[in-house]
Design a protein around this motif. Structure first.
Motif, mmCIF file in Angstrom:
data_model
loop_
_atom_site.group_PDB
_atom_site.id
_atom_site.type_symbol
_atom_site.label_atom_id
_atom_site.label_comp_id
_atom_site.label_asym_id
_atom_site.label_seq_id
_atom_site.Cartn_x
_atom_site.Cartn_y
_atom_site.Cartn_z
ATOM 1 N N TYR A 60 45.202 78.905 55.869
ATOM 2 C CA TYR A 60 45.018 80.330 55.659
ATOM 3 C C TYR A 60 44.584 80.625 54.222
ATOM 4 C CZ TYR A 60 47.842 80.729 59.915
ATOM 5 O OH TYR A 60 48.319 80.616 61.191
ATOM 6 N N ASP A 62 45.074 82.696 50.868
ATOM 7 C CA ASP A 62 46.300 83.159 50.223
ATOM 8 C C ASP A 62 46.575 84.632 50.501
ATOM 9 O OD1 ASP A 62 45.934 81.107 47.216
ATOM 10 O OD2 ASP A 62 46.779 80.659 49.195
ATOM 11 N N LYS A 65 48.254 84.726 54.071
ATOM 12 C CA LYS A 65 49.109 83.619 54.492
ATOM 13 C C LYS A 65 50.424 84.059 55.087
ATOM 14 C CE LYS A 65 48.927 80.170 51.778
ATOM 15 N NZ LYS A 65 49.070 79.253 50.624
ATOM 16 N N ASP A 66 51.065 85.044 54.547
ATOM 17 C CA ASP A 66 52.393 85.439 55.028
ATOM 18 C C ASP A 66 52.344 86.548 56.055
ATOM 19 O OD1 ASP A 66 53.481 85.069 51.631
ATOM 20 O OD2 ASP A 66 53.608 83.611 53.257
ATOM 21 N N ARG A 67 51.147 86.992 56.433
ATOM 22 C CA ARG A 67 51.030 88.130 57.350
ATOM 23 C C ARG A 67 50.241 87.794 58.610
ATOM 24 N NH1 ARG A 67 48.009 92.189 55.561
ATOM 25 N NH2 ARG A 67 46.818 90.881 54.103
ATOM 26 N N THR A 69 48.726 85.060 61.558
ATOM 27 C CA THR A 69 49.004 83.802 62.237
ATOM 28 C C THR A 69 47.899 83.494 63.222
ATOM 29 O OG1 THR A 69 51.394 84.196 62.083
ATOM 30 C CG2 THR A 69 50.651 82.515 63.647
ATOM 31 N N SER A 85 51.654 93.618 59.326
ATOM 32 C CA SER A 85 51.752 94.304 58.026
ATOM 33 C C SER A 85 50.370 94.564 57.438
ATOM 34 C CB SER A 85 52.588 93.471 57.050
ATOM 35 O OG SER A 85 53.877 93.234 57.566
#
Length: 123
Positions: A60, A62, A65-67, A69, A85
């Protein structure tokens, strides 16, 4: 050659979720790598993430990456992009792309492209 068709774009509010799909047909084999890129108006196309069909590895950017998939639906040769988000800066045309064997972050290394699906996130 692989044919790609994206779907699932739309208009959402900041904080909402959206799921994009990319259906692959044609020469779809076990060595396929599929990726998502996006392009906002006036901006260069940028890498979002990618999935290796053989190894099931993902990679992913940066910024997502945390949002976001990436996953696949094997039964339908479909790549999925779950976006959570969402932010106004995620607004862009989202493109699906395919190549063989290894994940790349560079668009010129992908030889199959879909037409894109628009994602708009309002604040």
């Amino acid at each position: 050659q692989v044919q790609l068709v994206e779907s699932g774009g739309g208009l959402v509010q900041a904080g909402d979720s959206l799921r994009l799909s990319c259906a692959a047909s044609g020469r779809v084999g076990s060595a396929l790598v599929m990726a998502w890129f996006r392009q906002a108006p006036g901006e260069n196309r940028e890498f979002v993430g990618a999935f290796n069909w053989m190894t099931t590895r993902t990679h992913y950017a940066d910024s997502v990456k945390d949002r976001f998939t990436i996953s696949r639906d094997n039964s339908k040769n479909t790549l999925l992009l779950q976006m959570n988000s969402l932010k106004p800066e995620d607004t862009a045309m989202y493109f699906c792309a395919a190549r063989q064997y290894t994940i790349s972050m560079f668009q010129h290394e992908y030889n199959s492209w879909g037409q894109g699906t628009q994602v708009t996130v309002s604040s």
